[in-house]
Every structure is written in C-alpha cells, then in structure tokens.
Write a protein that holds these residues in place. Structure first.
Motif, PDB file in Angstrom:
ATOM      1  N   PRO A  46       0.590  -1.034  -0.166  1.00  0.00           N
ATOM      2  CA  PRO A  46      -0.097   0.056  -0.168  1.00  0.00           C
ATOM      3  C   PRO A  46       0.683   1.186   0.094  1.00  0.00           C
ATOM      4  CG  PRO A  46      -0.032  -1.075   2.297  1.00  0.00           C
ATOM      5  CD  PRO A  46       0.699  -1.888   1.294  1.00  0.00           C
ATOM      6  N   GLU A  47       0.402   2.352  -0.209  1.00  0.00           N
ATOM      7  CA  GLU A  47       0.870   3.617  -0.673  1.00  0.00           C
ATOM      8  C   GLU A  47       1.449   4.241   0.691  1.00  0.00           C
ATOM      9  OE1 GLU A  47       0.161   8.141  -2.154  1.00  0.00           O
ATOM     10  OE2 GLU A  47      -1.501   6.364  -2.175  1.00  0.00           O
ATOM     11  N   HIS A  48       0.733   3.724   2.019  1.00  0.00           N
ATOM     12  CA  HIS A  48       0.974   4.246   3.173  1.00  0.00           C
ATOM     13  C   HIS A  48       1.257   2.980   4.161  1.00  0.00           C
ATOM     14  CE1 HIS A  48       0.184   8.373   2.086  1.00  0.00           C
ATOM     15  NE2 HIS A  48      -0.762   7.863   1.860  1.00  0.00           N
ATOM     16  N   ILE A  49       2.637   2.780   4.905  1.00  0.00           N
ATOM     17  CA  ILE A  49       2.843   1.668   5.496  1.00  0.00           C
ATOM     18  C   ILE A  49       4.074   2.172   6.506  1.00  0.00           C
ATOM     19  CG2 ILE A  49       4.740   1.046   3.938  1.00  0.00           C
ATOM     20  CD1 ILE A  49       3.858  -1.900   4.320  1.00  0.00           C
ATOM     21  N   THR A  50       4.126   1.504   7.704  1.00  0.00           N
ATOM     22  CA  THR A  50       4.755   1.989   8.592  1.00  0.00           C
ATOM     23  C   THR A  50       6.266   1.626   8.585  1.00  0.00           C
ATOM     24  OG1 THR A  50       4.482  -0.072   9.766  1.00  0.00           O
ATOM     25  CG2 THR A  50       3.011   1.687  10.333  1.00  0.00           C
ATOM     26  N   ILE A  51       6.463   1.044   7.434  1.00  0.00           N
ATOM     27  CA  ILE A  51       8.010   0.709   7.177  1.00  0.00           C
ATOM     28  C   ILE A  51       8.696   1.713   6.490  1.00  0.00           C
ATOM     29  CG2 ILE A  51       9.696  -0.955   5.883  1.00  0.00           C
ATOM     30  CD1 ILE A  51       7.196  -2.974   6.150  1.00  0.00           C
ATOM     31  N   ALA A  52       9.806   2.230   6.892  1.00  0.00           N
ATOM     32  CA  ALA A  52      10.651   3.443   6.405  1.00  0.00           C
ATOM     33  C   ALA A  52      11.162   3.100   5.177  1.00  0.00           C
ATOM     34  CB  ALA A  52      11.529   3.765   7.398  1.00  0.00           C
ATOM     35  N   ASP A  53      11.259   4.053   4.291  1.00  0.00           N
ATOM     36  CA  ASP A  53      11.771   3.908   2.890  1.00  0.00           C
ATOM     37  C   ASP A  53      13.270   3.533   2.797  1.00  0.00           C
ATOM     38  OD1 ASP A  53       9.318   5.056   2.017  1.00  0.00           O
ATOM     39  OD2 ASP A  53      10.222   7.088   1.370  1.00  0.00           O
ATOM     40  N   MET A  54      13.927   3.977   3.766  1.00  0.00           N
ATOM     41  CA  MET A  54      15.414   3.565   3.902  1.00  0.00           C
ATOM     42  C   MET A  54      15.583   2.050   4.235  1.00  0.00           C
ATOM     43  SD  MET A  54      17.457   5.767   2.892  1.00  0.00           S
ATOM     44  CE  MET A  54      18.847   4.836   3.329  1.00  0.00           C
ATOM     45  N   ASP A  55      14.501   1.570   5.038  1.00  0.00           N
ATOM     46  CA  ASP A  55      14.456   0.092   5.373  1.00  0.00           C
ATOM     47  C   ASP A  55      13.991  -0.722   4.143  1.00  0.00           C
ATOM     48  OD1 ASP A  55      15.385   0.687   8.060  1.00  0.00           O
ATOM     49  OD2 ASP A  55      13.374   0.887   8.656  1.00  0.00           O
ATOM     50  N   PHE A  56      13.012  -0.120   3.456  1.00  0.00           N
ATOM     51  CA  PHE A  56      12.787  -0.840   1.997  1.00  0.00           C
ATOM     52  C   PHE A  56      13.987  -0.842   1.181  1.00  0.00           C
ATOM     53  CE2 PHE A  56       7.943  -0.077   2.460  1.00  0.00           C
ATOM     54  CZ  PHE A  56       7.953  -1.555   2.248  1.00  0.00           C
ATOM     55  N   VAL A  57      14.783   0.031   1.043  1.00  0.00           N
ATOM     56  CA  VAL A  57      15.831   0.149   0.276  1.00  0.00           C
ATOM     57  C   VAL A  57      17.053  -1.001   0.740  1.00  0.00           C
ATOM     58  CG1 VAL A  57      17.987   1.459  -0.647  1.00  0.00           C
ATOM     59  CG2 VAL A  57      15.849   2.390  -0.581  1.00  0.00           C
ATOM     60  N   ALA A  58      17.193  -0.897   1.996  1.00  0.00           N
ATOM     61  CA  ALA A  58      18.093  -2.085   2.562  1.00  0.00           C
ATOM     62  C   ALA A  58      17.636  -3.477   2.416  1.00  0.00           C
ATOM     63  CB  ALA A  58      18.266  -1.687   4.070  1.00  0.00           C
ATOM     64  N   ILE A  59      16.243  -3.682   2.581  1.00  0.00           N
ATOM     65  CA  ILE A  59      15.946  -5.409   2.255  1.00  0.00           C
ATOM     66  C   ILE A  59      15.366  -5.437   0.903  1.00  0.00           C
ATOM     67  CG2 ILE A  59      14.127  -6.610   2.728  1.00  0.00           C
ATOM     68  CD1 ILE A  59      13.570  -4.854   5.447  1.00  0.00           C
ATOM     69  N   LEU A  60      14.707  -4.460   0.273  1.00  0.00           N
ATOM     70  CA  LEU A  60      14.563  -4.977  -1.150  1.00  0.00           C
ATOM     71  C   LEU A  60      15.704  -4.795  -2.148  1.00  0.00           C
ATOM     72  CD1 LEU A  60      10.989  -3.464  -2.561  1.00  0.00           C
ATOM     73  CD2 LEU A  60      11.703  -5.964  -2.257  1.00  0.00           C
ATOM     74  N   SER A  61      16.324  -3.781  -2.107  1.00  0.00           N
ATOM     75  CA  SER A  61      17.340  -3.633  -2.886  1.00  0.00           C
ATOM     76  C   SER A  61      18.547  -4.836  -2.864  1.00  0.00           C
ATOM     77  CB  SER A  61      18.176  -2.377  -2.651  1.00  0.00           C
ATOM     78  OG  SER A  61      17.384  -1.049  -3.231  1.00  0.00           O
ATOM     79  N   ASN A  62      18.846  -5.039  -1.599  1.00  0.00           N
ATOM     80  CA  ASN A  62      19.785  -6.186  -1.417  1.00  0.00           C
ATOM     81  C   ASN A  62      19.232  -7.587  -1.947  1.00  0.00           C
ATOM     82  OD1 ASN A  62      22.302  -4.980  -0.141  1.00  0.00           O
ATOM     83  ND2 ASN A  62      20.879  -4.164   1.307  1.00  0.00           N
ATOM     84  N   LEU A  63      17.985  -7.930  -1.549  1.00  0.00           N
ATOM     85  CA  LEU A  63      17.391  -8.983  -2.237  1.00  0.00           C
ATOM     86  C   LEU A  63      17.366  -9.009  -3.331  1.00  0.00           C
ATOM     87  CD1 LEU A  63      14.302  -9.680   0.205  1.00  0.00           C
ATOM     88  CD2 LEU A  63      16.176 -11.055   0.162  1.00  0.00           C
ATOM     89  N   LEU A  64      17.022  -8.129  -4.151  1.00  0.00           N
ATOM     90  CA  LEU A  64      17.042  -8.047  -5.836  1.00  0.00           C
ATOM     91  C   LEU A  64      18.330  -8.007  -6.441  1.00  0.00           C
ATOM     92  CD1 LEU A  64      13.902  -5.825  -6.046  1.00  0.00           C
ATOM     93  CD2 LEU A  64      14.081  -8.405  -6.218  1.00  0.00           C
ATOM     94  N   GLU A  65      19.371  -7.329  -5.799  1.00  0.00           N
ATOM     95  CA  GLU A  65      20.615  -7.316  -6.476  1.00  0.00           C
ATOM     96  C   GLU A  65      21.352  -8.782  -6.035  1.00  0.00           C
ATOM     97  OE1 GLU A  65      25.020  -4.864  -5.810  1.00  0.00           O
ATOM     98  OE2 GLU A  65      23.181  -4.356  -4.537  1.00  0.00           O
TER      99      GLU A  65
END
Length: 140
Positions: free
Chosen positions: A38-57
């Motif tokens: 969803p557009e609004h979620i309690t997970i911080a953008d930086m944490d999405f970057v850390a998790i998703l970017s590393n998983l996908l890389e």
C-alpha cells in the motif's frame, strides 16, 4: 530511459522494483513481480531500500554467477498486519545456508538483518533444486 511500470502504489517500493526489473531485463534475465504494497505503510523508505535492493541485487547476481537466465520471482503482499516478501532465483548449488541464513554473510545480508530487526521481523533462506528463495516477514 526505460518506461516505468506501476507494480504497486508505494512510491519507493515501485522505484526499487522498476530499477531491478530494468537491470534484469538488460542482463537478459526474466523477472516476474507481484506487489500489493500500500501507499502508506509503517516501514521506512530506507528500510525498504536496505531489504528490497539487497534481495534483488543478490537475485540478479545469483543468476549471473550461475549462468542462468531463468526467472527471478518477487512477491510482496500484506497479510494480517505483516508484509511478506518472497524472492526466488536460480543460483550456484554450492551456496551454504546455516540457520536459515546464507554463510558467509555479506554486507547486503547484514543490512537486511538490521532493517528486519526494527520490525521484529524474520528472514529465511531456502535452497531447492538450484533455486534460492528468501522469505522476509515484517510486522507493520
């Protein structure tokens, strides 16, 4: 410039997914993405970057290292107040997994673990028939 795909309403997640979708396409790797973040979620953008970017890389690199252009699948979904992220990709069969984590851990996995801890979350890696699957669960 590659065109943007609307994977989900969350701007940061959508940007990360588009970045790696385009990167995989450039490498000739098939990638399938499903996201209902969803557009609004309690997970911080930086944490999405850390998790998703590393998983996908790691997924893209895993395909390149084992010489496979088979499909990377990424699925993000909300379930009962939790965000579940599942990423699967072909990889080298000599990868070591101990206590559900890849050994040795690189900086990327350390970053994922630090971000997951903030949400009392969990990650589990599993290898089956040359396919590595990472499952992340975050409390939102």
């Amino acid at each position: 410039m590659a065109s943007q795909i609307d994977f989900c309403p969350h701007i940061t997640v959508n940007a990360i997914l588009n970045n790696f979708y385009n990167q995989a396409q450039k490498e000739g790797i098939t990638i399938s993405i499903t996201a209902d973040t969803p557009e609004h979620i309690t997970i911080a953008d930086m944490d999405f970057v850390a998790i998703l970017s590393n998983l996908l890389e790691n997924a893209v690199n895993g395909c390149i290292e084992c010489g496979s252009r088979d499909e990377i699948t990424v699925n993000l979904r909300m379930k009962k107040g939790k965000l579940v992220i599942v990423c699967s990709n072909p990889c080298k069969t000599d990868l070591m997994i101990e206590d559900d984590i890849i050994k040795p851990k690189g900086t990327g996995i350390e970053s994922i673990l630090m971000a997951i801890d903030k949400y009392d979350g969990n990650i589990r890696y599993q290898m089956e028939d040359g396919i590595l699957t990472a499952c992340v669960i975050l409390n939102c």
